[in-house]
Design a protein around this motif. Structure first.
Motif, PDB file in Angstrom:
ATOM      1  N   PHE A 195       1.270  -1.904   0.286  1.00  0.00           N
ATOM      2  CA  PHE A 195       0.579   0.043  -0.092  1.00  0.00           C
ATOM      3  C   PHE A 195       1.016   1.385   0.060  1.00  0.00           C
ATOM      4  O   PHE A 195       2.061   1.193   0.224  1.00  0.00           O
ATOM      5  N   ILE A 196       0.141   2.270  -0.172  1.00  0.00           N
ATOM      6  CA  ILE A 196       1.075   3.626  -0.078  1.00  0.00           C
ATOM      7  C   ILE A 196       0.523   4.890   1.216  1.00  0.00           C
ATOM      8  O   ILE A 196      -1.130   4.938   0.737  1.00  0.00           O
ATOM      9  N   ALA A 197       0.821   5.095   1.674  1.00  0.00           N
ATOM     10  CA  ALA A 197       0.145   5.891   2.753  1.00  0.00           C
ATOM     11  C   ALA A 197      -0.368   7.156   2.461  1.00  0.00           C
ATOM     12  O   ALA A 197      -0.052   7.958   1.579  1.00  0.00           O
ATOM     13  N   ASP A 198      -1.399   7.128   2.598  1.00  0.00           N
ATOM     14  CA  ASP A 198      -2.408   8.186   2.619  1.00  0.00           C
ATOM     15  C   ASP A 198      -2.354   9.847   3.439  1.00  0.00           C
ATOM     16  O   ASP A 198      -2.548  10.684   2.381  1.00  0.00           O
ATOM     17  N   LYS A 199      -2.188   9.626   4.526  1.00  0.00           N
ATOM     18  CA  LYS A 199      -1.617  10.670   5.633  1.00  0.00           C
ATOM     19  C   LYS A 199      -0.138   9.661   6.391  1.00  0.00           C
ATOM     20  O   LYS A 199       0.161   8.718   6.890  1.00  0.00           O
ATOM     21  N   ASP A 200       0.413  11.360   7.274  1.00  0.00           N
ATOM     22  CA  ASP A 200       1.675  10.619   7.627  1.00  0.00           C
ATOM     23  C   ASP A 200       0.829  10.002   9.328  1.00  0.00           C
ATOM     24  O   ASP A 200      -0.443  10.436   9.792  1.00  0.00           O
ATOM     25  N   GLY A 201       1.333   9.217   9.628  1.00  0.00           N
ATOM     26  CA  GLY A 201       1.843   8.750  11.186  1.00  0.00           C
ATOM     27  C   GLY A 201       2.126   7.159  10.985  1.00  0.00           C
ATOM     28  O   GLY A 201       2.968   7.182  10.500  1.00  0.00           O
TER      29      GLY A 201
END
Length: 186
Positions: free
Chosen positions: A80-86
Motif C-alpha cells: 500500500f501507499i500511505a495516504d497520511k502521515d502517522g
C-alpha cells in the motif's frame, strides 16, 4: 546528483527487514512503522511451523481504520501507499489457538516516494526498479526455503514413524513365530 543517487541506494538497501517471531497460543504481536504520505510499504508473511499453519493478520492506518485483514491464513502479502502521515500498525495474532505455538517469518520493505520534480532521473528510476525486483526475488527465496523446511520436517517425521512401525512389526512376527514353535513342540 551523485549524492541523491547514493542516498536513494542507501535508503533502498535499508528498507528491507526480515523477522521471525514465535506466536504463543492466545497471543498477538503488533509492530509499527512511522510513514509519511506517499511512502510505499509491502508486508509479506509466511507461517513456517505449528498447528494448521494459520494466523490472523491486519494492518491499520493512524486513524485505526483497517487497511488489510486476513483470517486464518498461512501466507500473505499486502502493498500500500500511505495516504497520511502517522504510525501504521500491523499485527499477527494466534488468539484463536489455545494449544499450538506458531513460527512466523515476515518481511517489511518500502520505498520513499520521490516525484519527477524532486530530481528522479531515469537511472534512479531504474535503480528503484532493480531494488524492488531484488527484494521480490529475496522474498521468493525465503518462501521456498521455509517450504523446503516444512516438507523436510514432514518427511523426517514420516520416516521415523515408518521405522518404528517396522521395528514393532518385526518384533510381533518374531514373538508370533516363537509362540507357534513353543505351541507345536508342546
Amino acid at each position: 546528483m551523485l549524492g541523491a543517487l547514493l542516498v536513494l541506494v542507501a535508503v533502498l538497501a535499508q528498507c528491507a527487514l526480515a523477522h521471525t517471531v514465535d506466536l504463543h497460543p492466545n497471543s498477538e504481536h503488533c509492530f509499527f512503522e512511522d510513514m509519511h504520505s506517499g511512502d510505499e510499504m509491502t508486508l509479506t508473511y509466511q507461517v513456517s511451523g505449528g498447528g494448521h499453519l494459520d494466523i490472523d493478520t491486519w494492518i491499520k492506518n493512524p486513524d485505526g481504520q483497517t487497511l488489510f485483514e486476513q483470517i486464518r491464513k498461512d501466507t500473505g502479502s499486502y502493498e500500500f501507499i500511505a495516504d497520511k502521515d502517522g504510525r501504521y500498525t500491523y499485527c499477527f495474532s494466534n488468539e484463536f489457538s489455545h494449544v499450538t505455538d506458531k513460527t512466523l517469518s515476515f518481511n517489511v520493505h518500502g520505498v520513499l516516494y520521490l516525484t519527477e520534480d524532486e530530481g528522479l532521473i531515469p537511472a534512479e528510476r531504474e535503480l528503484r526498479d532493480l531494488a524492488n525486483n531484488i527484494q521480490m526475488f529475496k522474498d521468493e527465496q525465503q518462501y521456498l526455503v521455509m517450504r523446503e523446511r516444512i516438507h523436510r520436517n514432514t518427511a523426517e517425521s514420516t520416516n521415523s514413524r515408518v521405522k518404528w512401525w517396522s521395528i514393532m512389526q518385526t518384533m510381533l512376527i518374531v514373538a508370533t513365530c516363537g509362540f507357534q514353535i513353543y505351541f507345536v513342540k508342546r
